[in-house]
Design a protein around this motif. Structure first.
Motif, PDB file in Angstrom:
ATOM      1  N   TYR A 181      52.509 -34.687  16.607  1.00 28.81           N
ATOM      2  CA  TYR A 181      52.175 -36.083  16.898  1.00 28.81           C
ATOM      3  C   TYR A 181      52.253 -36.322  18.394  1.00 28.81           C
ATOM      4  CZ  TYR A 181      52.251 -36.853  11.928  1.00 28.81           C
ATOM      5  OH  TYR A 181      51.958 -36.791  10.601  1.00 28.81           O
ATOM      6  N   LEU A 186      35.376 -31.784  22.144  1.00 22.87           N
ATOM      7  CA  LEU A 186      35.019 -32.275  23.473  1.00 22.87           C
ATOM      8  C   LEU A 186      35.652 -31.309  24.465  1.00 22.87           C
ATOM      9  CD1 LEU A 186      35.761 -36.112  23.074  1.00 22.87           C
ATOM     10  CD2 LEU A 186      33.576 -34.953  22.801  1.00 22.87           C
ATOM     11  N   GLU A 206      46.025 -37.593  17.267  1.00 24.73           N
ATOM     12  CA  GLU A 206      45.581 -38.243  18.499  1.00 24.73           C
ATOM     13  C   GLU A 206      46.765 -38.427  19.438  1.00 24.73           C
ATOM     14  OE1 GLU A 206      43.896 -42.257  18.259  1.00 24.73           O
ATOM     15  OE2 GLU A 206      42.395 -41.574  19.699  1.00 24.73           O
ATOM     16  N   GLY A 207      46.601 -38.008  20.705  1.00 22.27           N
ATOM     17  CA  GLY A 207      47.676 -38.132  21.687  1.00 22.27           C
ATOM     18  C   GLY A 207      48.580 -36.921  21.767  1.00 22.27           C
ATOM     19  N   GLU A 241      39.205 -40.924  38.469  1.00 25.78           N
ATOM     20  CA  GLU A 241      38.471 -40.147  37.471  1.00 25.78           C
ATOM     21  C   GLU A 241      39.449 -39.319  36.639  1.00 25.78           C
ATOM     22  OE1 GLU A 241      35.673 -37.373  39.083  1.00 25.78           O
ATOM     23  OE2 GLU A 241      34.733 -37.018  37.140  1.00 25.78           O
ATOM     24  N   TYR A 252      25.392 -38.518  27.606  1.00 20.14           N
ATOM     25  CA  TYR A 252      25.471 -37.407  26.654  1.00 20.14           C
ATOM     26  C   TYR A 252      26.891 -37.223  26.138  1.00 20.14           C
ATOM     27  CZ  TYR A 252      20.909 -36.550  28.577  1.00 20.14           C
ATOM     28  OH  TYR A 252      19.624 -36.702  28.978  1.00 20.14           O
ATOM     29  N   TYR A 253      27.845 -37.697  26.926  1.00 15.44           N
ATOM     30  CA  TYR A 253      29.238 -37.618  26.499  1.00 15.44           C
ATOM     31  C   TYR A 253      29.540 -38.740  25.512  1.00 15.44           C
ATOM     32  CZ  TYR A 253      34.332 -37.346  26.814  1.00 15.44           C
ATOM     33  OH  TYR A 253      35.664 -37.237  26.517  1.00 15.44           O
ATOM     34  N   PRO A 256      49.286 -40.917  26.104  1.00 16.87           N
ATOM     35  CA  PRO A 256      48.312 -40.121  25.360  1.00 16.87           C
ATOM     36  C   PRO A 256      46.865 -40.470  25.715  1.00 16.87           C
ATOM     37  CG  PRO A 256      49.252 -41.817  23.953  1.00 16.87           C
ATOM     38  CD  PRO A 256      50.000 -41.877  25.249  1.00 16.87           C
ATOM     39  N   ILE A 257      46.008 -39.458  25.680  1.00 16.30           N
ATOM     40  CA  ILE A 257      44.567 -39.684  25.865  1.00 16.30           C
ATOM     41  C   ILE A 257      44.002 -40.076  24.507  1.00 16.30           C
ATOM     42  CG2 ILE A 257      42.385 -38.530  26.425  1.00 16.30           C
ATOM     43  CD1 ILE A 257      44.079 -36.692  28.280  1.00 16.30           C
ATOM     44  N   GLU A 258      43.372 -41.239  24.444  1.00 22.50           N
ATOM     45  CA  GLU A 258      42.977 -41.790  23.143  1.00 22.50           C
ATOM     46  C   GLU A 258      41.542 -42.294  23.143  1.00 22.50           C
ATOM     47  OE1 GLU A 258      47.208 -43.770  21.760  1.00 22.50           O
ATOM     48  OE2 GLU A 258      45.881 -44.890  23.062  1.00 22.50           O
ATOM     49  N   ASP A 259      41.074 -42.594  21.950  1.00 25.07           N
ATOM     50  CA  ASP A 259      39.802 -43.277  21.728  1.00 25.07           C
ATOM     51  C   ASP A 259      38.635 -42.543  22.383  1.00 25.07           C
ATOM     52  OD1 ASP A 259      41.168 -45.411  20.358  1.00 25.07           O
ATOM     53  OD2 ASP A 259      41.839 -46.107  22.313  1.00 25.07           O
ATOM     54  N   ASN A 260      38.495 -41.295  22.000  1.00 30.72           N
ATOM     55  CA  ASN A 260      37.435 -40.462  22.554  1.00 30.72           C
ATOM     56  C   ASN A 260      36.256 -40.372  21.574  1.00 30.72           C
ATOM     57  OD1 ASN A 260      39.170 -39.739  24.746  1.00 30.72           O
ATOM     58  ND2 ASN A 260      40.280 -38.504  23.270  1.00 30.72           N
ATOM     59  N   PRO A 261      35.061 -40.027  22.049  1.00 29.16           N
ATOM     60  CA  PRO A 261      34.711 -39.857  23.469  1.00 29.16           C
ATOM     61  C   PRO A 261      34.390 -41.194  24.125  1.00 29.16           C
ATOM     62  CG  PRO A 261      32.848 -39.311  22.081  1.00 29.16           C
ATOM     63  CD  PRO A 261      33.965 -39.707  21.156  1.00 29.16           C
ATOM     64  N   SER A 321      28.429 -40.579  31.613  1.00 30.27           N
ATOM     65  CA  SER A 321      27.301 -39.778  31.125  1.00 30.27           C
ATOM     66  C   SER A 321      26.911 -40.197  29.713  1.00 30.27           C
ATOM     67  CB  SER A 321      27.688 -38.294  31.125  1.00 30.27           C
ATOM     68  OG  SER A 321      26.827 -37.574  30.263  1.00 30.27           O
ATOM     69  N   TYR A 337      56.759 -37.831  29.731  1.00 29.57           N
ATOM     70  CA  TYR A 337      56.161 -38.649  28.661  1.00 29.57           C
ATOM     71  C   TYR A 337      54.879 -39.327  29.123  1.00 29.57           C
ATOM     72  CZ  TYR A 337      60.350 -37.482  26.200  1.00 29.57           C
ATOM     73  OH  TYR A 337      61.341 -36.766  25.598  1.00 29.57           O
ATOM     74  N   GLU A 338      53.962 -38.500  29.592  1.00 21.26           N
ATOM     75  CA  GLU A 338      52.620 -38.986  29.945  1.00 21.26           C
ATOM     76  C   GLU A 338      52.013 -39.758  28.779  1.00 21.26           C
ATOM     77  OE1 GLU A 338      49.602 -36.220  31.192  1.00 21.26           O
ATOM     78  OE2 GLU A 338      51.038 -35.202  32.475  1.00 21.26           O
ATOM     79  N   TRP A 358      60.082 -41.611  24.546  1.00 23.52           N
ATOM     80  CA  TRP A 358      58.948 -42.424  24.122  1.00 23.52           C
ATOM     81  C   TRP A 358      59.329 -43.889  24.004  1.00 23.52           C
ATOM     82  CZ3 TRP A 358      54.515 -40.278  24.651  1.00 23.52           C
ATOM     83  CH2 TRP A 358      54.421 -38.886  24.542  1.00 23.52           C
ATOM     84  N   PHE A 404      30.537 -31.252  22.436  1.00 17.96           N
ATOM     85  CA  PHE A 404      30.149 -31.603  23.808  1.00 17.96           C
ATOM     86  C   PHE A 404      30.866 -30.631  24.728  1.00 17.96           C
ATOM     87  CE2 PHE A 404      30.937 -33.563  27.886  1.00 17.96           C
ATOM     88  CZ  PHE A 404      29.684 -34.045  28.227  1.00 17.96           C
ATOM     89  N   THR A 423      58.136 -42.136  12.173  1.00 16.22           N
ATOM     90  CA  THR A 423      56.741 -42.252  12.570  1.00 16.22           C
ATOM     91  C   THR A 423      56.512 -41.503  13.883  1.00 16.22           C
ATOM     92  OG1 THR A 423      56.777 -44.444  11.592  1.00 16.22           O
ATOM     93  CG2 THR A 423      54.895 -43.930  12.984  1.00 16.22           C
ATOM     94  N   TYR A 424      55.381 -40.843  13.971  1.00 19.12           N
ATOM     95  CA  TYR A 424      55.047 -40.025  15.145  1.00 19.12           C
ATOM     96  C   TYR A 424      56.065 -38.918  15.391  1.00 19.12           C
ATOM     97  CZ  TYR A 424      51.648 -43.656  16.339  1.00 19.12           C
ATOM     98  OH  TYR A 424      50.607 -44.544  16.317  1.00 19.12           O
TER      99      TYR A 424
END
Lengths: 491, 257
Positions: B60, B203, B81-82, A341, A394-395, A353-358, A392, A350-351, A201, B229, A146-147
């Protein structure tokens, strides 16, 4: 006079001999400090020998001691002197299971064990994890990918059902999986230890799993996944009487986390005088997604800098075969948190992940489930949260109309994460399905204008707001919005 | 119109065909650790997939450091995602396709190519918004390139020091959808002389360098730009000398475009 001195000397010598009987240098067992000799069998022989002969201390002096899995035994202390490194083999086949868990250092039902000194346990997790993946891709080791990662990997330290355990002074780092995992241990002290887990991970820092009478003091935890983490893997067990004091935590997930698995529960937990920094998700997450309970939890004097979210309390229902869990009697006081911000953990290995956007910057949240599964009796006292603001419309946009608030999904089956609802209607606090929540001496600051109000409380009962101050460029905005909420007291 | 529909149908068929073959990045030794330079591994993956009739290359969660890679016929890069493709901040790791700026993902004269965002939970080709990421590290890259210029090792040819995130020239059947695009040194998406292009649900946040434009299309045909956007220091969308341009529901922090 001479006689007296002689007697004293004799007595002293006897004492020395007794102590000396329990002291062993690693070299006695042919253990090599050269970093290339695989010492697994020699080290294990040393530990077994000492345990079978009344116990004692095995001393490692400066050097690199390459080894596969070693199992700690009762009445044995491992003393890693400054400069001594227990170095994990990068060969997956040098690892064995201890109590059904692949691990580098293990123990099962051992008593009176200790690992002390200024030395290091280094699992070499990155190279090892990639070697595990390689063996999985070749089909030799069976496991999920997985992943696109190896599902089968070894932990750093795994201790199961041990009693009277001490870890003092050492550094534990680079597990291929979770770094340091005491599981159902009792009377354990972890003092002045550095736990560093960002070799791969899912490297949690320290996972306190269903432990009793446990103290984590004066320690530093830096992890790619959750840093100081309580878990409950057994429906018949729980963490009880645990103290975390004067520690520093950094995480690319959550710094102080209860969960994710909540089979049993957590009670009587005190987390006092700790610091959190550069953390990608929450300073504090308490999640009850699998049944189980969390109660009588005190978090006092927590200072969190450059951390993406302050608080996330959540009841979920991932496991449909069990009753929904409970989360109550939580006090969080003397909390200061600065939310950035930019990405809080930028440039760490292993930063997260940026998720659930926007999604504009997410508020701290207390989120139970519909159907009476409220989070109960939460006291928030002397808290300052500093946000960048700047949300924002608009984002991403979530308005305050009944339709928009009703349309926020419940997500009972989802992984509990503060960002899971994507855009939320408040910039500082969002409360849903909660009962008896006290906000007292709270300062909420946004540096730039945000289109949302500070606090939105919906579908809740018994909310007291006492001395809540808002500091946002828009001074005329109504900062508190309530919806379907009863018994609101503002003082 | 009929012709256009037909070509759409054809493209759809081609995509479905391509979708039949799926490859994970780690099979080619790509590392998600954010420090290993993966340029050659990713290029080998693309070449292999294209030579075997095309397919999808899946990334991934993780940070995959890379310089320029050339997309080839019938290959789509899928960023779940990620997953983040991170541009290496050294100008010598970037190459330009003919008549177009340098970029992280580039292509010249290829057919049926794509870079798309996805989530493991959701089906591909649904309306995913801003999922996987391409991050240019534009500020760092520009600073390093300026130092090379100052020392005289790098010629002052235009476009040399400002790679785009995506730069395609003369391609047909192009899809760039559902991604987050961040920190370009130059323009974010540069399209030169491309035909049948869909750019949607992006985005874009690229303010690290001055005059960085969002989506720049030059001499393109049948170009669809929808639901993006775009927050950039330059202009959000530039469509120069292009035919059949459809621009709909794009936003900036100031509102609708």
């Amino acid at each position: 006079m001479y006689k007296k001195t002689f007697l004293l000397c004799l007595f002293g010598a006897c004492c020395m001999m007794q102590v000396a009987a329990g002291e062993y240098n690693a070299s006695l067992f042919g253990i090599k400090s050269n970093g290339t000799t695989l010492n697994t069998r020699s080290i294990q022989k040393a530990i077994d020998h000492i345990s079978e002969n009344g116990g004692g201390t095995l001393h490692f002096y400066v050097g690199r001691y390459l080894t596969g899995t070693i199992t700690l035994k009762s009445n044995v202390t491992i003393h890693l002197h400054e400069g001594a490194i227990l170095l994990g083999s990068t060969n997956p086949y040098d690892y064995e299971q201890v109590a059904h868990n692949l691990t580098f250092i293990g123990a099962y039902r051992a008593e009176n064990i200790a690992v002390i000194g200024q030395g290091v346990i280094d699992g070499q997790g990155r190279e090892l994890a990639y070697n595990f993946l390689d063996q999985q891709q070749k089909g030799i080791i069976k496991g999920s990918t997985t992943y696109d990662r190896a599902g089968v990997r070894s932990k750093g330290v795994y201790l199961r059902e041990c009693k009277n355990v001490t870890f003092r002074g050492v550094t534990v780092k680079n597990g291929a999986d979770w770094t340091f995992v005491p599981d159902q241990c009792e009377d354990m002290l972890v003092d002045s230890v550095a736990v560093i887990g960002h070799a791969f991970w899912n490297n949690d820092g320290i996972d306190i799993v269903d432990c009793k009478n446990f103290k984590l003091l004066h320690s530093f935890v830096d992890a790619a996944d959750d840093a100081i983490c309580f878990k409950s893997h057994d429906a018949n067990a729980a963490s009880d009487n645990v103290e975390v004091r004067s520690c520093v935590a950094r995480s690319s997930a959550s710094a102080i986390k209860f969960g994710t698995v909540s089979a049993g529960g957590y009670k009587n937990i005190r987390i006092i005088n700790n610091k959190v920094y550069n953390t990608h998700r929450s300073a504090i997450t308490i999640a009850i997604p699998d049944g189980g309970y969390a109660e009588n939890i005190l978090i006092d004097s927590l200072y969190a800098y450059n951390t993406s979210n302050a608080i996330y309390l959540r009841i979920g229902a991932r496991n449909t075969s069990r009753p929904v869990g409970t989360l109550k009697n939580v006090t969080i006081q003397n909390l200061y948190c600065e939310i950035p911000e930019a990405k809080a953990d930028a440039a760490y290995p292993y930063e997260g992940p940026i998720e659930d956007n926007p999604r504009n910057i997410s508020p701290a949240s207390i989120v139970g489930l519909a159907g009476g599964h409220n989070i109960e009796n939460v006291t928030l006292r002397n808290i300052t949260l500093v946000y960048p603001g700047g949300g924002s419309p608009y984002y991403a946009h979530r308005g305050l109309s009944p339709a928009e608030l009703d349309s926020i999904p419940e997500m009972p089956r989802s992984y509990p994460e503060f960002s899971q609802f994507v855009e939320l209607p408040a910039w500082a606090f969002w409360v849903r399905h909660a009962k008896n929540v006290i906000f007292e001496n709270i300062t909420l600051k946004a540096k730039a204008y945000d289109y949302r109000p500070a606090i939105v409380i919906q579908e809740s009962d018994g909310i007291t707001l006492r001395n809540v101050l808002y500091d946002e460029p828009d001074k005329r905005k109504k900062q508190l919005h309530t919806y379907k909420t009863t018994n609101i007291v503002q003082e | 119109m009929k012709k256009f529909m037909l070509s759409l149908l054809l493209a759809a068929c081609a995509l479905t065909l391509a979708a039949q073959t799926e490859y994970k990045a780690s099979l080619f030794g790509c590392m998600s650790d954010g420090v290993t330079l993966n340029t050659r591994s990713i290029q080998t993956a693309i070449n292999t997939i294209s030579s075997q009739g095309g397919g999808m290359l899946h990334f991934y969660v993780g940070r995959y450091l890379t310089g320029t890679v050339f997309l080839k016929d019938n290959v789509t890069i899928v960023l779940h995602e990620g997953a983040t493709l991170v541009g290496v901040p050294s100008i010598y790791d970037y190459v330009a396709p003919s008549n177009a700026p340098k970029g992280i993902i580039v292509a010249e004269g290829q057919k049926n190519i794509g870079v798309v965002g996805s989530t493991p939970e959701r089906e591909l080709n649904t309306n995913v918004v801003g999922s996987g990421i391409i991050q240019g590290q534009g500020a760092l890259l520009t600073e390093n390139a300026q130092a090379q210029l100052a020392k005289g090792y790098l010629a002052k040819t235009s476009g040399q020091i400002s790679p785009a995130l995506i730069s395609f020239s003369g391609c047909t059947g192009v899809k760039v959808t559902g991604l987050m695009l961040q920190g370009a040194a130059g323009d974010v998406v540069a399209l030169k002389g491309c035909t049948d292009v869909e750019v949607a649900r992006l985005l874009v946040d690229s303010r690290e360098t001055l005059g960085c434009n969002g989506i720049v299309a030059d001499g393109c045909k049948n170009l669809t730009l929808t639901d993006n956007f775009i927050h950039v220091s330059g202009s959000a969308i530039q469509a120069l000398q292009s035919k059949g341009v459809k621009v709909k529901n794009n936003k900036t922090p100031k509102g609708k475009l």
